[in-house]
Design a protein around this motif. Structure first.
Motif, PDB file in Angstrom:
ATOM      1  N   GLU A 138      -6.355   3.282  -9.067  1.00  0.00           N
ATOM      2  CA  GLU A 138      -5.710   2.286  -9.997  1.00  0.00           C
ATOM      3  C   GLU A 138      -4.608   1.341  -9.148  1.00  0.00           C
ATOM      4  OE1 GLU A 138      -6.504   1.875 -13.383  1.00  0.00           O
ATOM      5  OE2 GLU A 138      -8.033   3.445 -13.359  1.00  0.00           O
ATOM      6  N   GLY A 139      -3.836   1.893  -8.470  1.00  0.00           N
ATOM      7  CA  GLY A 139      -3.068   0.986  -7.701  1.00  0.00           C
ATOM      8  C   GLY A 139      -3.855   0.227  -6.655  1.00  0.00           C
ATOM      9  N   SER A 140      -4.791   0.745  -6.103  1.00  0.00           N
ATOM     10  CA  SER A 140      -5.527   0.226  -5.090  1.00  0.00           C
ATOM     11  C   SER A 140      -6.313  -0.949  -5.695  1.00  0.00           C
ATOM     12  CB  SER A 140      -6.315   1.057  -4.514  1.00  0.00           C
ATOM     13  OG  SER A 140      -5.277   2.155  -3.535  1.00  0.00           O
ATOM     14  N   ILE A 141      -6.906  -0.587  -6.778  1.00  0.00           N
ATOM     15  CA  ILE A 141      -7.694  -1.969  -7.533  1.00  0.00           C
ATOM     16  C   ILE A 141      -6.914  -2.810  -7.672  1.00  0.00           C
ATOM     17  CG2 ILE A 141      -8.767  -2.408  -9.681  1.00  0.00           C
ATOM     18  CD1 ILE A 141      -9.918   0.535  -9.544  1.00  0.00           C
ATOM     19  N   GLU A 171       2.355  -0.658 -11.955  1.00  0.00           N
ATOM     20  CA  GLU A 171       2.134  -0.096 -13.584  1.00  0.00           C
ATOM     21  C   GLU A 171       0.644   0.296 -13.573  1.00  0.00           C
ATOM     22  OE1 GLU A 171       2.888  -3.818 -15.129  1.00  0.00           O
ATOM     23  OE2 GLU A 171       5.128  -3.689 -15.332  1.00  0.00           O
ATOM     24  N   ALA A 172      -0.233  -0.004 -13.010  1.00  0.00           N
ATOM     25  CA  ALA A 172      -1.580   0.268 -13.057  1.00  0.00           C
ATOM     26  C   ALA A 172      -1.528   1.882 -12.427  1.00  0.00           C
ATOM     27  CB  ALA A 172      -2.617  -0.520 -12.244  1.00  0.00           C
ATOM     28  N   ALA A 173      -0.966   2.265 -11.548  1.00  0.00           N
ATOM     29  CA  ALA A 173      -0.754   3.563 -10.799  1.00  0.00           C
ATOM     30  C   ALA A 173      -0.141   4.507 -12.037  1.00  0.00           C
ATOM     31  CB  ALA A 173      -0.011   3.396  -9.474  1.00  0.00           C
ATOM     32  N   ALA A 174       0.854   4.191 -12.532  1.00  0.00           N
ATOM     33  CA  ALA A 174       1.404   4.687 -13.559  1.00  0.00           C
ATOM     34  C   ALA A 174       0.791   5.051 -14.821  1.00  0.00           C
ATOM     35  CB  ALA A 174       2.896   4.251 -13.828  1.00  0.00           C
ATOM     36  N   GLY A 175      -0.275   4.238 -15.061  1.00  0.00           N
ATOM     37  CA  GLY A 175      -1.066   4.108 -16.538  1.00  0.00           C
ATOM     38  C   GLY A 175      -0.143   3.817 -17.376  1.00  0.00           C
ATOM     39  N   THR A 176       0.752   2.841 -17.250  1.00  0.00           N
ATOM     40  CA  THR A 176       1.595   2.293 -18.368  1.00  0.00           C
ATOM     41  C   THR A 176       0.851   1.525 -19.387  1.00  0.00           C
ATOM     42  OG1 THR A 176       2.322   0.276 -17.094  1.00  0.00           O
ATOM     43  CG2 THR A 176       3.724   2.233 -16.962  1.00  0.00           C
ATOM     44  N   HIS A 177      -0.461   1.230 -19.027  1.00  0.00           N
ATOM     45  CA  HIS A 177      -1.107   0.648 -20.119  1.00  0.00           C
ATOM     46  C   HIS A 177      -1.859   1.657 -21.015  1.00  0.00           C
ATOM     47  CE1 HIS A 177      -3.728   1.448 -16.794  1.00  0.00           C
ATOM     48  NE2 HIS A 177      -5.004   1.374 -17.771  1.00  0.00           N
ATOM     49  N   LEU A 237      -4.233  -3.853  -6.024  1.00  0.00           N
ATOM     50  CA  LEU A 237      -3.756  -4.603  -4.934  1.00  0.00           C
ATOM     51  C   LEU A 237      -4.987  -5.565  -4.386  1.00  0.00           C
ATOM     52  CD1 LEU A 237      -1.902  -2.064  -2.509  1.00  0.00           C
ATOM     53  CD2 LEU A 237      -0.932  -4.027  -4.066  1.00  0.00           C
ATOM     54  N   THR A 238      -6.106  -4.937  -4.402  1.00  0.00           N
ATOM     55  CA  THR A 238      -7.211  -5.572  -4.082  1.00  0.00           C
ATOM     56  C   THR A 238      -7.842  -6.767  -4.795  1.00  0.00           C
ATOM     57  OG1 THR A 238      -9.020  -3.967  -4.653  1.00  0.00           O
ATOM     58  CG2 THR A 238      -8.165  -3.788  -2.570  1.00  0.00           C
ATOM     59  N   SER A 239      -7.151  -6.695  -6.119  1.00  0.00           N
ATOM     60  CA  SER A 239      -7.507  -7.793  -6.999  1.00  0.00           C
ATOM     61  C   SER A 239      -6.366  -9.009  -6.905  1.00  0.00           C
ATOM     62  CB  SER A 239      -7.280  -7.238  -8.661  1.00  0.00           C
ATOM     63  OG  SER A 239      -8.570  -6.323  -8.577  1.00  0.00           O
ATOM     64  N   ALA A 240      -5.665  -8.921  -6.196  1.00  0.00           N
ATOM     65  CA  ALA A 240      -4.478  -9.958  -6.129  1.00  0.00           C
ATOM     66  C   ALA A 240      -5.211 -11.362  -5.496  1.00  0.00           C
ATOM     67  CB  ALA A 240      -3.433  -9.478  -4.942  1.00  0.00           C
ATOM     68  N   THR A 241      -4.376 -12.355  -5.764  1.00  0.00           N
ATOM     69  CA  THR A 241      -4.799 -13.664  -5.337  1.00  0.00           C
ATOM     70  C   THR A 241      -3.815 -14.274  -4.328  1.00  0.00           C
ATOM     71  OG1 THR A 241      -3.836 -14.523  -7.250  1.00  0.00           O
ATOM     72  CG2 THR A 241      -6.179 -14.156  -7.510  1.00  0.00           C
ATOM     73  N   TRP A 289       0.929  -1.130  -0.140  1.00  0.00           N
ATOM     74  CA  TRP A 289       0.062   0.072  -0.014  1.00  0.00           C
ATOM     75  C   TRP A 289       0.724   1.149  -0.040  1.00  0.00           C
ATOM     76  CZ3 TRP A 289      -5.132   0.220  -0.951  1.00  0.00           C
ATOM     77  CH2 TRP A 289      -5.615  -1.098  -0.969  1.00  0.00           C
ATOM     78  N   GLY A 290       2.046   1.362   0.626  1.00  0.00           N
ATOM     79  CA  GLY A 290       2.948   2.128   0.817  1.00  0.00           C
ATOM     80  C   GLY A 290       3.560   2.489  -0.777  1.00  0.00           C
ATOM     81  N   ALA A 291       3.663   1.255  -1.533  1.00  0.00           N
ATOM     82  CA  ALA A 291       4.248   1.673  -2.920  1.00  0.00           C
ATOM     83  C   ALA A 291       2.927   2.408  -3.640  1.00  0.00           C
ATOM     84  CB  ALA A 291       4.443   0.227  -3.507  1.00  0.00           C
ATOM     85  N   VAL A 292       1.896   1.978  -3.530  1.00  0.00           N
ATOM     86  CA  VAL A 292       0.954   2.908  -4.132  1.00  0.00           C
ATOM     87  C   VAL A 292       0.877   4.393  -3.859  1.00  0.00           C
ATOM     88  CG1 VAL A 292      -1.764   2.959  -4.500  1.00  0.00           C
ATOM     89  CG2 VAL A 292      -0.532   0.778  -4.734  1.00  0.00           C
ATOM     90  N   SER A 293       1.021   4.722  -2.618  1.00  0.00           N
ATOM     91  CA  SER A 293       0.914   5.989  -1.919  1.00  0.00           C
ATOM     92  C   SER A 293       2.195   6.783  -2.674  1.00  0.00           C
ATOM     93  CB  SER A 293       1.272   5.792  -0.424  1.00  0.00           C
ATOM     94  OG  SER A 293       0.093   5.341  -0.027  1.00  0.00           O
TER      95      SER A 293
END
Length: 134
Positions: free
Chosen positions: A39-42, A106-112, A44-48, A18-22
């Motif tokens: 984007e980053g939080s989504i 990557e999601a947080a950075a919007g690299t997609h 993390l909460t999608s992890a398996t 969570w700190g990485a996303v912060s």
């Protein structure tokens, strides 16, 4: 292999991810910090796996500091410690945790959607280096 995590271990993993996303949010352009965090939080909460179970909630009561530097002083060592801990107990789960954090940044950075800003790209490199330091 069964992994046994103490409450402190779980807190370390949560602070790391969570700190990485912060950190990514703090490095985001003005006006985009909320979108970066979302984007980053989504991600993390999608992890398996174990990471998914531990990262379903953000760490409670953590004081990240008043600057990005203070935040990085906590988060980057927590990323390295998390990888060391998981590698000792289950290398496959360490890989899962690493992939989870990388997907989140990557999601947080919007690299997609194209190239991230230089600030976001640099922060992503620092986070990845901390993950790989273990």
């Amino acid at each position: 292999m069964s992994i046994t995590l103490t409450d402190q271990d779980k807190t370390t993993l949560r602070i790391a991810a969570w700190g990485a996303v912060s950190l990514m949010s703090a490095a985001g352009a003005a006006g985009s910090a909320h979108k970066v965090a979302t984007e980053g939080s989504i991600a993390l909460t999608s992890a398996t796996g174990l990471a998914g179970h531990v990262l379903t909630k953000a760490p409670k009561g953590v004081k990240y500091g008043k600057s990005v530097a203070e935040l990085a002083d906590q988060v980057l060592p927590a990323l390295t410690a998390s990888m060391s801990l998981l590698k000792q107990q289950d290398p496959a789960e360490a890989d899962n945790f690493r992939r989870t954090v990388v997907v989140a940044i990557e999601a947080a950075a919007g690299t997609h959607r194209g190239q991230p800003s230089p600030t976001l790209a640099d922060m992503a490199r620092k986070i990845t280096a901390a993950l790989d330091a273990a």
